[in-house]
Scaffold this motif. Structure first.
Motif, PDB file in Angstrom:
ATOM      1  N   GLY A   1      11.671   8.504 -14.567  1.00 46.36           N
ATOM      2  CA  GLY A   1      11.260   7.189 -14.068  1.00 46.36           C
ATOM      3  C   GLY A   1       9.983   6.655 -14.663  1.00 46.36           C
ATOM      4  N   PHE A   2       9.445   7.325 -15.705  1.00 44.47           N
ATOM      5  CA  PHE A   2       8.217   6.840 -16.328  1.00 44.47           C
ATOM      6  C   PHE A   2       8.491   5.495 -17.026  1.00 44.47           C
ATOM      7  CE2 PHE A   2       5.560   6.318 -20.077  1.00 44.47           C
ATOM      8  CZ  PHE A   2       4.295   6.490 -19.548  1.00 44.47           C
ATOM      9  N   PRO A   3       7.610   4.507 -16.960  1.00 42.44           N
ATOM     10  CA  PRO A   3       6.291   4.548 -16.305  1.00 42.44           C
ATOM     11  C   PRO A   3       6.281   3.978 -14.893  1.00 42.44           C
ATOM     12  CG  PRO A   3       6.415   2.611 -17.686  1.00 42.44           C
ATOM     13  CD  PRO A   3       7.745   3.315 -17.826  1.00 42.44           C
ATOM     14  N   GLU A   4       7.434   3.421 -14.448  1.00 45.46           N
ATOM     15  CA  GLU A   4       7.461   2.769 -13.141  1.00 45.46           C
ATOM     16  C   GLU A   4       7.109   3.736 -12.017  1.00 45.46           C
ATOM     17  OE1 GLU A   4       9.735   2.444 -15.426  1.00 45.46           O
ATOM     18  OE2 GLU A   4       9.517   0.327 -16.000  1.00 45.46           O
ATOM     19  N   ALA A   5       7.602   4.981 -12.110  1.00 44.77           N
ATOM     20  CA  ALA A   5       7.336   5.949 -11.042  1.00 44.77           C
ATOM     21  C   ALA A   5       5.848   6.253 -10.942  1.00 44.77           C
ATOM     22  CB  ALA A   5       8.126   7.232 -11.299  1.00 44.77           C
ATOM     23  N   LEU A   6       5.167   6.348 -12.090  1.00 44.92           N
ATOM     24  CA  LEU A   6       3.733   6.623 -12.069  1.00 44.92           C
ATOM     25  C   LEU A   6       2.975   5.440 -11.485  1.00 44.92           C
ATOM     26  CD1 LEU A   6       1.352   8.442 -12.756  1.00 44.92           C
ATOM     27  CD2 LEU A   6       1.428   7.559 -15.099  1.00 44.92           C
ATOM     28  N   ARG A   7       3.361   4.242 -11.875  1.00 49.25           N
ATOM     29  CA  ARG A   7       2.693   3.064 -11.319  1.00 49.25           C
ATOM     30  C   ARG A   7       2.895   2.983  -9.808  1.00 49.25           C
ATOM     31  NH1 ARG A   7       5.153  -0.166 -15.611  1.00 49.25           N
ATOM     32  NH2 ARG A   7       3.713  -0.346 -17.365  1.00 49.25           N
ATOM     33  N   LYS A   8       4.078   3.344  -9.338  1.00 50.01           N
ATOM     34  CA  LYS A   8       4.362   3.282  -7.907  1.00 50.01           C
ATOM     35  C   LYS A   8       3.469   4.247  -7.125  1.00 50.01           C
ATOM     36  CE  LYS A   8       8.243   3.603  -4.645  1.00 50.01           C
ATOM     37  NZ  LYS A   8       7.708   4.676  -3.801  1.00 50.01           N
ATOM     38  N   ARG A   9       3.167   5.395  -7.715  1.00 48.17           N
ATOM     39  CA  ARG A   9       2.343   6.385  -7.018  1.00 48.17           C
ATOM     40  C   ARG A   9       0.907   5.931  -6.853  1.00 48.17           C
ATOM     41  NH1 ARG A   9       3.800  11.433 -10.732  1.00 48.17           N
ATOM     42  NH2 ARG A   9       2.493  12.679  -9.320  1.00 48.17           N
ATOM     43  N   VAL A  10       0.453   4.991  -7.674  1.00 46.10           N
ATOM     44  CA  VAL A  10      -0.927   4.517  -7.581  1.00 46.10           C
ATOM     45  C   VAL A  10      -1.006   3.070  -7.110  1.00 46.10           C
ATOM     46  CG1 VAL A  10      -1.745   6.137  -9.311  1.00 46.10           C
ATOM     47  CG2 VAL A  10      -0.973   3.875 -10.031  1.00 46.10           C
ATOM     48  N   ALA A  11       0.115   2.508  -6.659  1.00 45.30           N
ATOM     49  CA  ALA A  11       0.112   1.128  -6.188  1.00 45.30           C
ATOM     50  C   ALA A  11      -0.687   1.024  -4.893  1.00 45.30           C
ATOM     51  CB  ALA A  11       1.545   0.643  -5.963  1.00 45.30           C
ATOM     52  N   THR A  12      -1.596   0.062  -4.835  1.00 47.85           N
ATOM     53  CA  THR A  12      -2.408  -0.146  -3.642  1.00 47.85           C
ATOM     54  C   THR A  12      -2.162  -1.540  -3.078  1.00 47.85           C
ATOM     55  OG1 THR A  12      -4.313  -0.998  -4.894  1.00 47.85           O
ATOM     56  CG2 THR A  12      -4.204   1.401  -4.518  1.00 47.85           C
ATOM     57  N   VAL A  13      -2.384  -1.674  -1.777  1.00 45.84           N
ATOM     58  CA  VAL A  13      -2.175  -2.950  -1.091  1.00 45.84           C
ATOM     59  C   VAL A  13      -3.321  -3.185  -0.125  1.00 45.84           C
ATOM     60  CG1 VAL A  13       0.342  -2.891  -1.279  1.00 45.84           C
ATOM     61  CG2 VAL A  13      -0.772  -1.827   0.686  1.00 45.84           C
ATOM     62  N   GLY A  14      -3.528  -4.452   0.194  1.00 44.92           N
ATOM     63  CA  GLY A  14      -4.514  -4.817   1.190  1.00 44.92           C
ATOM     64  C   GLY A  14      -3.882  -4.944   2.559  1.00 44.92           C
ATOM     65  N   THR A  15      -4.611  -5.553   3.481  1.00 45.45           N
ATOM     66  CA  THR A  15      -4.129  -5.639   4.870  1.00 45.45           C
ATOM     67  C   THR A  15      -2.843  -6.434   4.977  1.00 45.45           C
ATOM     68  OG1 THR A  15      -6.379  -5.438   5.726  1.00 45.45           O
ATOM     69  CG2 THR A  15      -4.737  -6.451   7.171  1.00 45.45           C
ATOM     70  N   ARG A  16      -2.763  -7.574   4.303  1.00 51.52           N
ATOM     71  CA  ARG A  16      -1.577  -8.424   4.434  1.00 51.52           C
ATOM     72  C   ARG A  16      -0.340  -7.727   3.899  1.00 51.52           C
ATOM     73  NH1 ARG A  16       0.709 -12.008   1.020  1.00 51.52           N
ATOM     74  NH2 ARG A  16      -1.050 -11.888  -0.420  1.00 51.52           N
ATOM     75  N   GLU A  17      -0.428  -7.178   2.672  1.00 51.54           N
ATOM     76  CA  GLU A  17       0.734  -6.488   2.109  1.00 51.54           C
ATOM     77  C   GLU A  17       1.044  -5.209   2.873  1.00 51.54           C
ATOM     78  OE1 GLU A  17      -2.072  -7.203   0.548  1.00 51.54           O
ATOM     79  OE2 GLU A  17      -1.731  -8.034  -1.469  1.00 51.54           O
ATOM     80  N   GLY A  18      -0.010  -4.510   3.328  1.00 53.30           N
ATOM     81  CA  GLY A  18       0.197  -3.271   4.068  1.00 53.30           C
ATOM     82  C   GLY A  18       0.886  -3.496   5.398  1.00 53.30           C
ATOM     83  N   SER A  19       0.510  -4.553   6.096  1.00 59.07           N
ATOM     84  CA  SER A  19       1.168  -4.834   7.374  1.00 59.07           C
ATOM     85  C   SER A  19       2.633  -5.199   7.170  1.00 59.07           C
ATOM     86  CB  SER A  19       0.433  -5.968   8.097  1.00 59.07           C
ATOM     87  OG  SER A  19       0.433  -7.158   7.314  1.00 59.07           O
ATOM     88  N   ALA A  20       2.952  -5.849   6.039  1.00 60.85           N
ATOM     89  CA  ALA A  20       4.353  -6.169   5.756  1.00 60.85           C
ATOM     90  C   ALA A  20       5.146  -4.898   5.483  1.00 60.85           C
ATOM     91  CB  ALA A  20       4.432  -7.120   4.563  1.00 60.85           C
ATOM     92  N   ILE A  21       4.555  -3.936   4.759  1.00 70.59           N
ATOM     93  CA  ILE A  21       5.243  -2.668   4.494  1.00 70.59           C
ATOM     94  C   ILE A  21       5.539  -1.932   5.796  1.00 70.59           C
ATOM     95  CG2 ILE A  21       4.933  -0.346   3.511  1.00 70.59           C
ATOM     96  CD1 ILE A  21       3.398  -1.663   1.217  1.00 70.59           C
ATOM     97  N   MET A  22       4.586  -1.948   6.728  1.00 71.10           N
ATOM     98  CA  MET A  22       4.743  -1.212   7.987  1.00 71.10           C
ATOM     99  C   MET A  22       5.435  -2.040   9.067  1.00 71.10           C
ATOM    100  SD  MET A  22       1.020   0.681   8.044  1.00 71.10           S
ATOM    101  CE  MET A  22       1.433   1.633   9.501  1.00 71.10           C
ATOM    102  N   GLU A  23       5.686  -3.319   8.758  1.00 67.72           N
ATOM    103  CA  GLU A  23       6.363  -4.229   9.696  1.00 67.72           C
ATOM    104  C   GLU A  23       5.593  -4.347  11.007  1.00 67.72           C
ATOM    105  OE1 GLU A  23      10.428  -3.041  10.096  1.00 67.72           O
ATOM    106  OE2 GLU A  23      10.918  -3.466   8.016  1.00 67.72           O
ATOM    107  N   VAL A  24       4.290  -4.570  10.876  1.00 70.01           N
ATOM    108  CA  VAL A  24       3.424  -4.812  12.031  1.00 70.01           C
ATOM    109  C   VAL A  24       2.572  -6.030  11.714  1.00 70.01           C
ATOM    110  CG1 VAL A  24       3.339  -2.371  12.705  1.00 70.01           C
ATOM    111  CG2 VAL A  24       1.612  -3.279  11.130  1.00 70.01           C
TER     112      VAL A  24
END
Length: 336
Positions: free
Chosen positions: A76-99
């Protein structure tokens, strides 16, 4: 850490000539070879996804070509490596957690979500960012369903009402782990621990001024901040310096222990000792013309000598890791 992709290459022909195998990559070159932004590369190094080693000539770290090839060969290189270091802020993080964003912030303040990076935006607002994979794992765990979908327990609400916010402390604990993973010897490790304490507390633990100066030289630089003395610089200093009494006590104890280990391993550098000159002394009576050169040629005994720099053997990474695990386990609070 900068989010801009570096567009120039750093090479060293002398290093290539000095080695029998292919020269290692600089970190900027390795980031380009892996198709990562520099901020993504730095985070991957901090998380242990990319192995680096000290440069042979000093002045930074390098990446072996074999390490780059190892990463390129992963599925899965390089997408898998990028996914492991992908960061999000509050807005994107709350969407991931559905809260809601408010619920996400409460969970982070309680220490249940640990930020991985922090920076100030142009409005001097603190921006915390989290690993997207960690947030998804937290939300998928059935044990956390009540925290996500129901009112928070009264004990947790009470903590929030008192103003509890564990984001800075948990970030410092994580950042400390990043720094300790690259510390090469006991003095460097002590400098890392000292970087989270204010100078007054350091002086209370380390009485010797030469040892404090040695620690100061080894302190890793703080994250990027504004002009010294500016409001942004003061805010960054507050984030990067221990504030909680329990956290301070743990760091003080670990600094004292680290300095004791460092003294045993290799004493801190001190000014060169002045040995008596074995040659015969000249006539003590002043030469008639000596007053003409008194200012331009000061007596050798009055000249300030440079510090005597010693050499300390660097610890192996495994040894440094063993030294750091105990402190990190005590610094993180509220995490699951």
């Amino acid at each position: 850490m900068s989010g801009n992709t570096v567009t120039h290459e750093v090479t060293s022909t002398s290093r290539t000539a000095a080695t029998t195998g292919p020269a290692p990559f600089s970190q900027s070159r390795a980031a380009r070879e892996l198709g990562l932004k520099r901020s993504e590369f730095d985070l991957a190094v901090h998380l242990g996804h990319i192995r680096t080693r000290p440069a042979e000539a000093g002045g930074g770290r390098q990446v072996d070509r074999a390490e780059v090839e190892r990463l390129r060969g992963q599925e899965g290189f390089p997408e898998a490596l990028r996914k492991r270091v992908a960061t999000v802020g509050t807005r994107e993080g709350s969407a991931i957690m559905e809260v809601t964003a408010a619920r996400f912030t409460r969970l982070a303040r309680l220490g249940l979500l640990v930020p991985v990076t922090v920076h100030l935006n142009r409005y001097r607002t603190v921006v915390w960012r989290y690993l997207a994979d960690e947030l998804a794992e937290f939300a998928a765990d059935a044990k956390h369903a009540q925290l996500l979908n129901r009112p928070l327990p009264e004990t947790l609400r009470g903590q929030l009402d008192t103003g509890l916010d564990l984001r800075p402390q948990n970030w410092r604990g994580r950042h400390l782990g990043f720094l300790l993973s690259q510390a090469g010897d006991p003095w460097e490790r002590a400098g890392v621990v000292a970087s989270l304490l204010d100078p007054v507390r350091i002086s209370e633990i380390v009485k010797d001024p030469y040892e404090r100066a040695h620690l100061s030289r080894l302190r890793p630089p703080p994250p990027a901040h504004g002009t010294p003395g500016s409001p942004a610089a003061h805010l960054t200093e507050r984030i990067t310096t221990a504030q909680d009494p329990d956290e301070i006590d743990l760091l003080r104890a670990d600094l004292a222990r680290a300095v004791r280990e460092a003294r045993t391993h290799c004493p801190a550098s001190r000014p060169a000792s002045r040995h008596p000159d074995p040659r015969p002394h000249p006539d003590p009576r002043p030469h008639p013309d000596s007053h003409r050169h008194a200012d331009s040629h000061p007596h050798p005994a009055r000249r300030r000598r440079p510090p005597a720099l010693g050499h300390c053997e660097r610890l192996q990474p495994a040894a440094t890791s063993r030294l750091s695990r105990g402190l990190l386990g005590r610094l993180f609070r509220g995490t699951t």
